[in-house]
Design a protein around this motif. Structure first.
Motif, PDB file in Angstrom:
ATOM      1  N   GLY A 102       0.804  -1.214   0.000  1.00 15.10           N
ATOM      2  CA  GLY A 102       0.000   0.000   0.000  1.00 15.10           C
ATOM      3  C   GLY A 102       0.839   1.267   0.000  1.00 15.10           C
ATOM      4  N   LEU A 103       1.877   1.290   0.814  1.00 18.12           N
ATOM      5  CA  LEU A 103       2.713   2.477   0.914  1.00 18.12           C
ATOM      6  C   LEU A 103       3.432   2.778  -0.399  1.00 18.12           C
ATOM      7  CD1 LEU A 103       4.199   1.762   4.446  1.00 18.12           C
ATOM      8  CD2 LEU A 103       2.685   3.661   3.869  1.00 18.12           C
ATOM      9  N   PHE A 104       3.947   1.748  -1.051  1.00 16.88           N
ATOM     10  CA  PHE A 104       4.685   1.960  -2.286  1.00 16.88           C
ATOM     11  C   PHE A 104       3.770   2.268  -3.468  1.00 16.88           C
ATOM     12  CE2 PHE A 104       9.315   0.354  -2.171  1.00 16.88           C
ATOM     13  CZ  PHE A 104       9.537   1.071  -1.005  1.00 16.88           C
ATOM     14  N   ALA A 105       2.577   1.688  -3.481  1.00 18.50           N
ATOM     15  CA  ALA A 105       1.634   1.992  -4.563  1.00 18.50           C
ATOM     16  C   ALA A 105       1.285   3.476  -4.563  1.00 18.50           C
ATOM     17  CB  ALA A 105       0.375   1.142  -4.417  1.00 18.50           C
ATOM     18  N   VAL A 106       1.084   4.027  -3.373  1.00 21.45           N
ATOM     19  CA  VAL A 106       0.705   5.434  -3.248  1.00 21.45           C
ATOM     20  C   VAL A 106       1.892   6.361  -3.521  1.00 21.45           C
ATOM     21  CG1 VAL A 106      -0.097   7.190  -1.621  1.00 21.45           C
ATOM     22  CG2 VAL A 106      -1.187   4.944  -1.686  1.00 21.45           C
ATOM     23  N   SER A 107       3.016   6.094  -2.873  1.00 16.72           N
ATOM     24  CA  SER A 107       4.174   6.978  -3.063  1.00 16.72           C
ATOM     25  C   SER A 107       4.708   6.878  -4.486  1.00 16.72           C
ATOM     26  CB  SER A 107       5.271   6.632  -2.057  1.00 16.72           C
ATOM     27  OG  SER A 107       5.772   5.318  -2.256  1.00 16.72           O
ATOM     28  N   GLY A 108       4.645   5.690  -5.089  1.00 15.04           N
ATOM     29  CA  GLY A 108       5.110   5.536  -6.466  1.00 15.04           C
ATOM     30  C   GLY A 108       4.253   6.304  -7.443  1.00 15.04           C
ATOM     31  N   ALA A 109       2.942   6.232  -7.269  1.00 10.94           N
ATOM     32  CA  ALA A 109       2.037   6.977  -8.148  1.00 10.94           C
ATOM     33  C   ALA A 109       2.243   8.480  -7.985  1.00 10.94           C
ATOM     34  CB  ALA A 109       0.597   6.593  -7.843  1.00 10.94           C
ATOM     35  N   GLN A 110       2.368   8.931  -6.745  1.00 11.79           N
ATOM     36  CA  GLN A 110       2.528  10.361  -6.504  1.00 11.79           C
ATOM     37  C   GLN A 110       3.851  10.881  -7.059  1.00 11.79           C
ATOM     38  OE1 GLN A 110       0.358  12.455  -5.497  1.00 11.79           O
ATOM     39  NE2 GLN A 110       1.735  14.239  -5.473  1.00 11.79           N
ATOM     40  N   LYS A 111       4.918  10.127  -6.919  1.00 14.16           N
ATOM     41  CA  LYS A 111       6.210  10.584  -7.434  1.00 14.16           C
ATOM     42  C   LYS A 111       6.175  10.695  -8.952  1.00 14.16           C
ATOM     43  CE  LYS A 111      11.186   9.910  -6.959  1.00 14.16           C
ATOM     44  NZ  LYS A 111      12.266   9.153  -6.277  1.00 14.16           N
ATOM     45  N   SER A 112       5.472   9.788  -9.605  1.00 12.54           N
ATOM     46  CA  SER A 112       5.332   9.868 -11.059  1.00 12.54           C
ATOM     47  C   SER A 112       4.580  11.128 -11.464  1.00 12.54           C
ATOM     48  CB  SER A 112       4.605   8.623 -11.580  1.00 12.54           C
ATOM     49  OG  SER A 112       5.319   7.447 -11.259  1.00 12.54           O
ATOM     50  N   LEU A 113       3.560  11.489 -10.707  1.00 14.93           N
ATOM     51  CA  LEU A 113       2.821  12.722 -10.988  1.00 14.93           C
ATOM     52  C   LEU A 113       3.690  13.952 -10.766  1.00 14.93           C
ATOM     53  CD1 LEU A 113      -0.641  11.924  -9.338  1.00 14.93           C
ATOM     54  CD2 LEU A 113      -0.111  11.968 -11.786  1.00 14.93           C
ATOM     55  N   VAL A 114       4.494  13.936  -9.717  1.00 11.72           N
ATOM     56  CA  VAL A 114       5.371  15.066  -9.420  1.00 11.72           C
ATOM     57  C   VAL A 114       6.357  15.303 -10.555  1.00 11.72           C
ATOM     58  CG1 VAL A 114       7.236  15.837  -7.890  1.00 11.72           C
ATOM     59  CG2 VAL A 114       5.147  14.884  -6.924  1.00 11.72           C
ATOM     60  N   TYR A 115       6.793  14.229 -11.202  1.00 15.57           N
ATOM     61  CA  TYR A 115       7.731  14.355 -12.320  1.00 15.57           C
ATOM     62  C   TYR A 115       7.026  14.654 -13.641  1.00 15.57           C
ATOM     63  CZ  TYR A 115      12.089  13.248  -9.952  1.00 15.57           C
ATOM     64  OH  TYR A 115      13.212  13.306  -9.164  1.00 15.57           O
ATOM     65  N   GLY A 116       5.741  15.004 -13.573  1.00 10.81           N
ATOM     66  CA  GLY A 116       5.036  15.503 -14.744  1.00 10.81           C
ATOM     67  C   GLY A 116       4.409  14.471 -15.643  1.00 10.81           C
ATOM     68  N   HIS A 117       4.285  13.237 -15.191  1.00 12.34           N
ATOM     69  CA  HIS A 117       3.704  12.193 -16.029  1.00 12.34           C
ATOM     70  C   HIS A 117       2.189  12.139 -15.832  1.00 12.34           C
ATOM     71  CE1 HIS A 117       7.667  10.800 -17.224  1.00 12.34           C
ATOM     72  NE2 HIS A 117       8.031  10.832 -15.954  1.00 12.34           N
ATOM     73  N   ASN A 118       1.518  11.523 -16.805  1.00 11.54           N
ATOM     74  CA  ASN A 118       0.060  11.506 -16.771  1.00 11.54           C
ATOM     75  C   ASN A 118      -0.471  10.448 -15.813  1.00 11.54           C
ATOM     76  OD1 ASN A 118       0.285   9.023 -18.110  1.00 11.54           O
ATOM     77  ND2 ASN A 118       0.004   9.939 -20.127  1.00 11.54           N
ATOM     78  N   ALA A 119      -1.793  10.427 -15.683  1.00 10.16           N
ATOM     79  CA  ALA A 119      -2.428   9.539 -14.712  1.00 10.16           C
ATOM     80  C   ALA A 119      -2.175   8.075 -15.034  1.00 10.16           C
ATOM     81  CB  ALA A 119      -3.931   9.818 -14.669  1.00 10.16           C
ATOM     82  N   GLU A 120      -2.234   7.712 -16.311  1.00  3.60           N
ATOM     83  CA  GLU A 120      -2.050   6.308 -16.695  1.00  3.60           C
ATOM     84  C   GLU A 120      -0.674   5.799 -16.279  1.00  3.60           C
ATOM     85  OE1 GLU A 120      -1.920   3.503 -20.737  1.00  3.60           O
ATOM     86  OE2 GLU A 120      -2.344   5.645 -20.880  1.00  3.60           O
ATOM     87  N   LEU A 121       0.356   6.581 -16.600  1.00  6.94           N
ATOM     88  CA  LEU A 121       1.710   6.149 -16.244  1.00  6.94           C
ATOM     89  C   LEU A 121       1.901   6.152 -14.728  1.00  6.94           C
ATOM     90  CD1 LEU A 121       4.436   5.264 -17.365  1.00  6.94           C
ATOM     91  CD2 LEU A 121       5.144   7.660 -17.352  1.00  6.94           C
ATOM     92  N   ALA A 122       1.300   7.124 -14.054  1.00 11.08           N
ATOM     93  CA  ALA A 122       1.422   7.176 -12.597  1.00 11.08           C
ATOM     94  C   ALA A 122       0.825   5.933 -11.953  1.00 11.08           C
ATOM     95  CB  ALA A 122       0.740   8.431 -12.063  1.00 11.08           C
ATOM     96  N   ILE A 123      -0.315   5.497 -12.450  1.00 11.86           N
ATOM     97  CA  ILE A 123      -0.956   4.300 -11.899  1.00 11.86           C
ATOM     98  C   ILE A 123      -0.106   3.060 -12.185  1.00 11.86           C
ATOM     99  CG2 ILE A 123      -2.948   2.769 -12.119  1.00 11.86           C
ATOM    100  CD1 ILE A 123      -4.619   5.308 -12.648  1.00 11.86           C
ATOM    101  N   LEU A 124       0.379   2.942 -13.414  1.00 14.14           N
ATOM    102  CA  LEU A 124       1.195   1.775 -13.779  1.00 14.14           C
ATOM    103  C   LEU A 124       2.478   1.711 -12.948  1.00 14.14           C
ATOM    104  CD1 LEU A 124       0.832   1.771 -17.676  1.00 14.14           C
ATOM    105  CD2 LEU A 124      -0.188   0.167 -16.056  1.00 14.14           C
ATOM    106  N   LEU A 125       3.128   2.859 -12.780  1.00 16.07           N
ATOM    107  CA  LEU A 125       4.383   2.859 -12.026  1.00 16.07           C
ATOM    108  C   LEU A 125       4.134   2.748 -10.527  1.00 16.07           C
ATOM    109  CD1 LEU A 125       6.570   5.408 -14.006  1.00 16.07           C
ATOM    110  CD2 LEU A 125       6.640   2.911 -14.034  1.00 16.07           C
TER     111      LEU A 125
END
Length: 214
Positions: A102-125
């Motif tokens: 749970g912790l990594f799913a959330v922090s991983g998605a958020q970090k992807s968003l911070v680096y300017g990626h879209n929602a799809e990539l944020a969810i996948l990463l």
């Protein structure tokens, strides 16, 4: 506490939880001290390293930030020294793995968003961050990875990442939003283990051979 600090804390707590699960699994396989520490670090930082490479966060935090290695080694030491106490938990590897998931799913998605990626990539990463280390652990320890079985594992990580991305797109950036997304993922994962929830499988139909005796 600002949002950056919150997600850093999430990442480090997830690192600790995953390192505990990796160290306990390695201890159960009777690996030596170096083997336990290596598996713990692999589980704790493997998914995050893959995520950081994909989003262009070079060098990956798991390799460049000493806190991740220190957290992993600390978790390994606790798992070794307090192994009898840790074993009293029912299926400790699965328990700590669910928390790290749970912790990594959330922090991983958020970090992807911070680096300017879209929602799809944020969810996948987010999913990659959550399941990557566990896959590496299972492969190294000669076990079938959980995501290849019928267990609700990657699906739980998907839920956590989706909830977090939805909060971000809705501009809900309160302190509780990442914890809520984490709780949703962990709750689904633990509930699936407790109640025996499984994903459906498609069974091959048995061919009926009709012999013509005429």
């Amino acid at each position: 506490m600002n949002s950056h600090t919150i997600y850093t804390v999430l990442d480090l707590v997830g690192t600790f939880a995953f390192a505990i699960s990796g160290a306990v699994a390695a201890r159960q396989r009777r690996l030596d001290l170096f083997g336990i520490a290596s598996v713990a670090f692999m589980v704790a930082c493997g998914g995050g390293i893959v995520r950081d490479v994909c989003i262009g966060a070079i060098p990956p935090a798991g390799l460049s930030n000493w806190r991740y290695l220190a957290t992993s080694l600390s978790a390994s030491g606790i798992a070794i020294l307090a192994y009898p106490q840790v074993r009293r938990l029912r299926q400790p590897v699965l328990f700590f793995d669910a928390i790290g998931l749970g912790l990594f799913a959330v922090s991983g998605a958020q970090k992807s968003l911070v680096y300017g990626h879209n929602a799809e990539l944020a969810i996948l990463l987010g999913i990659v961050s959550a399941v990557g280390g566990g896959v590496m652990r299972d492969v190294v320890l000669s076990r079938v990875p959980a995501i290849l079985e019928r267990e609700i594992y990657a699906s739980a990580a998907l839920l956590g990442a989706v909830v977090q991305v939805a909060f971000s797109y809705a501009n809900w950036t309160a302190w509780w939003t990442p914890w809520f997304a984490t709780f949703a993922c962990v709750l689904v994962r633990l509930a699936s283990l407790y109640f025996g929830w499984r994903l459906p499988v498609f069974q091959r139909r048995r061919a009926t051979v009709v012999r013509d005796n005429q």
